[in-house]
Design an enzyme around this catalytic site. Structure first.
Site, PDB file in Angstrom:
ATOM      1  N   GLU A 272      -4.545  -4.836   7.438  1.00  7.64           N
ATOM      2  CA  GLU A 272      -4.076  -3.454   7.598  1.00  7.64           C
ATOM      3  C   GLU A 272      -4.380  -2.698   6.313  1.00  7.64           C
ATOM      4  O   GLU A 272      -4.309  -3.270   5.225  1.00  7.64           O
ATOM      5  CB  GLU A 272      -2.549  -3.391   7.816  1.00  7.64           C
ATOM      6  CG  GLU A 272      -2.105  -3.817   9.196  1.00  7.64           C
ATOM      7  CD  GLU A 272      -1.880  -5.306   9.278  1.00  7.64           C
ATOM      8  OE1 GLU A 272      -1.656  -5.935   8.211  1.00  7.64           O
ATOM      9  OE2 GLU A 272      -1.940  -5.868  10.389  1.00  7.64           O
TER      10      GLU A 272
ATOM     11  N   TYR B 221     -14.024  -2.352   3.177  1.00 12.52           N
ATOM     12  CA  TYR B 221     -13.961  -3.308   4.283  1.00 12.52           C
ATOM     13  C   TYR B 221     -15.056  -3.031   5.324  1.00 12.52           C
ATOM     14  O   TYR B 221     -15.679  -3.952   5.833  1.00 12.52           O
ATOM     15  CB  TYR B 221     -12.568  -3.272   4.931  1.00 12.52           C
ATOM     16  CG  TYR B 221     -11.445  -3.614   3.974  1.00 12.52           C
ATOM     17  CD1 TYR B 221     -11.516  -4.742   3.162  1.00 12.52           C
ATOM     18  CD2 TYR B 221     -10.311  -2.817   3.869  1.00 12.52           C
ATOM     19  CE1 TYR B 221     -10.499  -5.059   2.280  1.00 12.52           C
ATOM     20  CE2 TYR B 221      -9.288  -3.129   2.991  1.00 12.52           C
ATOM     21  CZ  TYR B 221      -9.390  -4.250   2.195  1.00 12.52           C
ATOM     22  OH  TYR B 221      -8.381  -4.550   1.322  1.00 12.52           O
TER      23      TYR B 221
HETATM   24  C1  LIG Z   1      -9.852  -1.076  -2.983  1.00  2.36           C
HETATM   25  C2  LIG Z   1     -10.296  -1.829  -4.247  1.00  2.36           C
HETATM   26  C3  LIG Z   1      -9.878  -3.287  -4.124  1.00  2.36           C
HETATM   27  C4  LIG Z   1     -11.824  -1.741  -4.350  1.00  2.36           C
HETATM   28  O1  LIG Z   1     -12.241  -2.534  -5.446  1.00  2.36           O
HETATM   29  P1  LIG Z   1     -13.471  -2.074  -6.367  1.00  2.36           P
HETATM   30  O2  LIG Z   1     -13.804  -3.186  -7.277  1.00  2.36           O
HETATM   31  O3  LIG Z   1     -13.145  -0.768  -6.973  1.00  2.36           O
HETATM   32  O4  LIG Z   1     -14.591  -1.868  -5.233  1.00  2.36           O
HETATM   33  P2  LIG Z   1     -16.173  -2.088  -5.373  1.00  2.36           P
HETATM   34  O5  LIG Z   1     -16.636  -1.584  -6.704  1.00  2.36           O
HETATM   35  O6  LIG Z   1     -16.493  -3.487  -5.014  1.00  2.36           O
HETATM   36  O7  LIG Z   1     -16.687  -1.078  -4.251  1.00  2.36           O
HETATM   37  C5  LIG Z   1     -17.107  -1.512  -2.989  1.00  2.36           C
HETATM   38  C6  LIG Z   1     -17.122  -0.377  -1.999  1.00  2.36           C
HETATM   39  O8  LIG Z   1     -15.783   0.106  -1.798  1.00  2.36           O
HETATM   40  C7  LIG Z   1     -15.808   1.518  -1.597  1.00  2.36           C
HETATM   41  N1  LIG Z   1     -15.087   2.144  -2.709  1.00  2.36           N
HETATM   42  C8  LIG Z   1     -14.435   1.513  -3.709  1.00  2.36           C
HETATM   43  N2  LIG Z   1     -13.851   2.407  -4.531  1.00  2.36           N
HETATM   44  C9  LIG Z   1     -14.118   3.629  -4.025  1.00  2.36           C
HETATM   45  C10 LIG Z   1     -13.772   4.952  -4.401  1.00  2.36           C
HETATM   46  N3  LIG Z   1     -12.995   5.194  -5.482  1.00  2.36           N
HETATM   47  N4  LIG Z   1     -14.216   5.970  -3.652  1.00  2.36           N
HETATM   48  C11 LIG Z   1     -14.968   5.747  -2.562  1.00  2.36           C
HETATM   49  N5  LIG Z   1     -15.341   4.499  -2.142  1.00  2.36           N
HETATM   50  C12 LIG Z   1     -14.921   3.461  -2.865  1.00  2.36           C
HETATM   51  C13 LIG Z   1     -17.276   1.918  -1.564  1.00  2.36           C
HETATM   52  O9  LIG Z   1     -17.722   1.776  -0.229  1.00  2.36           O
HETATM   53  C14 LIG Z   1     -17.889   0.841  -2.426  1.00  2.36           C
HETATM   54  O10 LIG Z   1     -19.249   0.650  -2.177  1.00  2.36           O
HETATM   55  P3  LIG Z   1     -20.360   1.506  -3.016  1.00  2.36           P
HETATM   56  O11 LIG Z   1     -20.057   1.222  -4.456  1.00  2.36           O
HETATM   57  O12 LIG Z   1     -21.635   0.947  -2.531  1.00  2.36           O
HETATM   58  O13 LIG Z   1     -20.089   2.952  -2.661  1.00  2.36           O
HETATM   59  C15 LIG Z   1      -9.710  -1.166  -5.524  1.00  2.36           C
HETATM   60  O14 LIG Z   1     -10.005   0.207  -5.519  1.00  2.36           O
HETATM   61  C16 LIG Z   1      -8.201  -1.345  -5.651  1.00  2.36           C
HETATM   62  O15 LIG Z   1      -7.727  -2.354  -6.138  1.00  2.36           O
HETATM   63  N6  LIG Z   1      -7.441  -0.329  -5.208  1.00  2.36           N
HETATM   64  C17 LIG Z   1      -5.975  -0.362  -5.330  1.00  2.36           C
HETATM   65  C18 LIG Z   1      -5.382  -1.399  -4.420  1.00  2.36           C
HETATM   66  C19 LIG Z   1      -5.793  -1.186  -2.974  1.00  2.36           C
HETATM   67  O16 LIG Z   1      -5.750  -0.068  -2.451  1.00  2.36           O
HETATM   68  N7  LIG Z   1      -6.146  -2.296  -2.302  1.00  2.36           N
HETATM   69  C20 LIG Z   1      -6.509  -2.304  -0.901  1.00  2.36           C
HETATM   70  C21 LIG Z   1      -5.304  -2.550  -0.081  1.00  2.36           C
HETATM   71  S1  LIG Z   1      -5.695  -2.716   1.651  1.00  2.36           S
END
Ligand SMILES: CC(C)(COP(=O)(O)OP(=O)(O)OC[C@H]1O[C@@H](n2cnc3c(N)ncnc32)[C@H](O)[C@@H]1OP(=O)(O)O)[C@@H](O)C(=O)NCCC(=O)NCCS
Length: 138
Positions: A95, A107
């Site tokens: 979710e 995702y």
């Molecule tokens: C969601 C989270 C885990 C992503 O981790 P991350 O290391 O920043 O993500 P990545 O660098 O691997 O990015 C992968 C893809 O995610 C998406 N993405 C990640 N951050 C983004 C942002 N700030 N804005 C838009 N897309 C984003 C993009 O599709 C990206 O692919 P791209 O770089 O080719 O555009 C991180 O932002 C986080 O920890 N957020 C807070 C906790 C959270 O919300 N967890 C999810 C709960 S369901």
């Protein structure tokens, strides 16, 4: 600082509505899978899954704000998916808050597809927020 303290520290920094320390502790105590991403000696991210009857559930995926948008979320997710496949799971569900399109994009990029919504699933301060339900077939 042990790993649990560090996970809770990251949790509070990364989420507007973080889990309590107790929730994280309970997940570890009951044997849910928790995979950490470490850079040098520094824990910068973690993900937590449970699984039963060939079905896994992603409960948490979190990267420290200082380390986001560098591919680490994708890396950790990929590792965890592989571990869930090795444990003979056939499907992963998760979710995600409707207010979190960044995570939903991550995702989707990995192949999860939207299979439904859960209304008022999350607490959001004094209000409730819907969840998007996503599924990946392994
Ligand atoms: C969601 C989270 C885990 C992503 O981790 P991350 O290391 O920043 O993500 P990545 O660098 O691997 O990015 C992968 C893809 O995610 C998406 N993405 C990640 N951050 C983004 C942002 N700030 N804005 C838009 N897309 C984003 C993009 O599709 C990206 O692919 P791209 O770089 O080719 O555009 C991180 O932002 C986080 O920890 N957020 C807070 C906790 C959270 O919300 N967890 C999810 C709960 S369901």
């Amino acid at each position: 600082m042990d790993d649990l303290d560090r996970i809770y520290e990251i949790e509070k920094l990364a989420y507007p509505f973080p889990w309590t320390r107790g929730i994280i502790e309970d997940c570890l105590r009951v044997g849910y899978a928790c995979f950490g991403l470490q850079i040098g000696k520094n824990l910068v991210g973690y993900t937590i899954f449970n699984w039963a009857a060939a079905e896994a559930h992603l409960l948490n995926l979190c990267i420290h704000p200082d380390w986001q948008q560098r591919g680490f979320g994708s890396l950790l997710l990929e590792y965890a998916i592989n571990q869930m496949a090795r444990l003979e799971n056939k499907t992963i569900f998760l979710e995600v808050r409707v207010s979190n399109p960044e995570a939903a994009a991550l995702y989707k990029k990995r192949g999860f597809r939207v299979v439904g919504h859960r209304l008022s699933y999350y607490q959001a301060g004094d209000e409730r927020e819907d969840a998007i339900v996503m599924r990946l077939d392994l």
